[in-house]
Design an enzyme around this catalytic site. Structure first.
Site, PDB file in Angstrom:
ATOM      1  N   CYS A   1      40.987  50.373  59.285  1.00 34.96           N
ATOM      2  CA  CYS A   1      42.269  51.218  59.923  1.00 34.96           C
ATOM      3  C   CYS A   1      43.203  51.399  58.468  1.00 34.96           C
ATOM      4  CB  CYS A   1      42.952  50.654  61.092  1.00 34.96           C
ATOM      5  SG  CYS A   1      43.226  48.747  60.885  1.00 34.96           S
TER       6      CYS A   1
ATOM      7  N   SER B   1      38.550  44.633  32.695  1.00 33.51           N
ATOM      8  CA  SER B   1      39.554  45.616  32.759  1.00 33.51           C
ATOM      9  C   SER B   1      40.965  45.036  32.585  1.00 33.51           C
ATOM     10  CB  SER B   1      39.589  46.513  34.239  1.00 33.51           C
ATOM     11  OG  SER B   1      40.360  47.393  34.334  1.00 33.51           O
ATOM     12  N   ALA B   2      41.723  45.893  31.600  1.00 34.62           N
ATOM     13  CA  ALA B   2      42.934  45.049  30.856  1.00 34.62           C
ATOM     14  C   ALA B   2      44.140  45.162  32.063  1.00 34.62           C
ATOM     15  CB  ALA B   2      43.464  45.962  29.778  1.00 34.62           C
TER      16      ALA B   2
ATOM     17  N   GLY C   1      37.712  49.591  33.249  1.00 34.51           N
ATOM     18  CA  GLY C   1      36.686  48.570  33.662  1.00 34.51           C
ATOM     19  C   GLY C   1      35.630  49.194  34.346  1.00 34.51           C
ATOM     20  N   THR C   2      35.947  50.247  35.280  1.00 35.62           N
ATOM     21  CA  THR C   2      34.941  50.902  35.946  1.00 35.62           C
ATOM     22  C   THR C   2      33.869  51.472  34.987  1.00 35.62           C
ATOM     23  OG1 THR C   2      36.340  51.377  37.883  1.00 35.62           O
ATOM     24  CG2 THR C   2      34.107  52.938  37.513  1.00 35.62           C
TER      25      THR C   2
ATOM     26  N   GLN D   1      38.530  40.249  37.562  1.00 36.03           N
ATOM     27  CA  GLN D   1      39.576  39.375  38.340  1.00 36.03           C
ATOM     28  C   GLN D   1      39.804  38.222  37.717  1.00 36.03           C
ATOM     29  OE1 GLN D   1      41.547  40.237  40.589  1.00 36.03           O
ATOM     30  NE2 GLN D   1      40.839  42.189  41.088  1.00 36.03           N
TER      31      GLN D   1
END
Length: 470
Positions: free
Chosen positions: A332, A206-207, A69-70, A189
């Site tokens: 954090c 993205s799968a 996906g990126t 998403q």
């Protein structure tokens, strides 16, 4: 062990597993070859493309499969910007886009382009009118790009990956159409839950977000969109994703997308009810909690909340010990010690942040056990950090030195002393933790105290001034 981190990667769908195993036997050959094995592989690839295109809502020849996906996002952004370079070099994005979009924007800026981030409200959604304003030229009208300074591309996610808020894609798409600017939608998403509203020009997904195998993304580019693929290319995937296709994974990705879409209505309604229960019960069970994101316009399976006076990394570790896998946007829990850019853009509390994203099949018993475990876990972490420990009565204005202390300690130190100063008095917190810039104002809003502001401290960091109102 309940896995509550489906927004990062959903468990492999049974249909994906079946399709993957079958394609390993039938789809191993090169689909670009004309021999029998190659033709069989080509049929599988074509069928997968048709199934994915149907789910996306585009033509099969508008969709290509990418290694992730990126990769799809980076290719989509760079190709659209290059294709419209004569219009101008401006890229408009929301402030809460996935890091892949922001990284593509950074690369564009480094090459001499301009990136404009549209702010969001406290729910995490953009204002369509504000987005539309950024698409206009200096004269306030549609950006003509006559001087080469126009908007080349706009990007807006369909739903946020950290808080689940759905974006007003249809309204922004209409504004983009009116301005003559293509819109790239990151649908990673949401695609498993339903199609993206019409009006987009490019779409990436993205799968592994919908239960397909990792290592498969998709990029759809509407016909008529000016697009110039960047980098070396070959004859595969229209030159937009060079290299040998991972055909078994592609087949499994397309099959699982079709399967989850068929289940989306029923499973989405069931998971939404479980998430509604978490949203309602967590503030009742755990004091000093802020549930973030839009309560209505949101993904059905995702909820995010932040707990005051809690170290996020320790909280996640303790929940893991209890058998629950969750994630966080707290500073954090990150290597950079800075809060999530999404939470920062929303202006909400970041410390003790927990994202719960339920995979398909999550049971009511799993959620009930999570709600039973959470209060004691949070209380234990707070006790370990000394939250709520008594402080001698000061009476006058105080200065708290929290320099060198990390989230959530500056806020804990503030909370300890605010009750010891007179009403109308102030507490000045010296802190060099980046999270304090977000969490101290958020604490004031939650505790009905006045945040006066911040100034640079001579000793480093900032001096955050809080006035006691009650």
């Amino acid at each position: 062990m309940p896995y509550f981190d489906a927004a990062s990667a959903a468990p492999l769908h049974p249909v994906a597993r079946q399709a993957l195993l079958a394609a390993l036997d039938e789809g191993w050959a090169d689909p670009a070859r004309l021999h029998r094995e190659g033709r069989r592989a080509r049929l599988l690839l074509d069928a997968a493309r048709e199934a994915a295109a149907e789910a996306v809502g585009c033509r099969p020849d508008e969709l290509v499969f990418t290694p992730s996906g990126t990769h799809a996002v980076h290719s989509g952004v760079s190709g659209a910007l290059a294709g419209r370079r004569r219009v101008g070099g401006r890229l408009v994005v929301s402030a809460v886009e996935h890091s892949s979009v922001l990284h593509a924007g950074q690369a564009h800026a480094a090459a001499g382009g301009t990136v404009t981030e549209v702010p969001v409200g406290r729910t995490g959604a953009v204002d369509p009118a504000a987005f539309a304003a950024e698409l206009r030229g200096p004269d306030g009208g549609a950006d003509s790009g006559a001087a080469g300074s126009g908007v080349a591309l706009a990007c807006l996610q369909s739903a946020n990956h950290e808080v689940g808020t759905e974006q007003p894609v249809a309204e922004v798409a209409e504004a983009c159409r009116a301005a003559g600017v293509p819109l790239l939608v990151d649908a990673a998403q949401s695609l498993g839950w339903g199609p993206v509203p019409e009006g987009w020009s490019l779409l990436a997904a993205s799968a592994h977000k919908w239960g397909g195998p990792a290592g498969v993304g998709l990029l759809a580019v509407r016909k008529g969109v000016r697009f110039a693929p960047q980098g070396p290319s070959d004859e595969r995937e229209s030159g937009r994703a060079p290299g040998f296709e991972n055909l078994p994974a592609i087949v499994a990705a397309a099959a699982s997308l079709r399967a989850v879409r068929a289940e989306a209505a029923a499973e989405g309604a069931r998971l939404r009810a479980l998430v509604d229960r978490i949203r309602a019960r967590v503030p009742e069970l755990v004091p000093d909690v802020e549930v973030v994101g839009d309560p209505v316009r949101r993904l059905p399976h995702l909820v995010t909340f932040s707990c005051l006076y809690v170290d996020g990394e320790t909280l996640l570790s303790e929940l893991d010990r209890e058998g629950f896998s969750v994630s966080s946007g707290s500073s954090c829990t990150s290597s950079t010690l800075t809060p999530s850019h999404v939470l920062r853009a929303m202006g909400v509390l970041s410390e003790g942040n927990v994202r719960v994203s339920l995979p398909a099949g999550t049971t009511e018993a799993d959620v009930d056990r999570f709600l039973a475990v959470l209060p004691a876990v949070v209380s234990g972490v707070r006790d370990r950090l000394g939250a709520g420990a008594p402080v001698p009565d000061g009476g006058e204005d105080l200065v708290v030195d929290a320099l060198g202390k990390r989230c959530p300690l500056p806020v804990i130190e503030l909370a300890k002393v605010i009750g010891t100063v007179r009403v109308g008095g102030t507490v000045t917190v010296l802190a060099d933790d980046e999270a304090a810039r977000l969490d101290i104002p958020a604490w004031c809003e939650m505790r009905a105290q006045e945040y006066v502001g911040a100034t640079p401290s001579p000793r480093g960091g900032h001096a955050y001034v809080v006035r006691r109102l009650s």
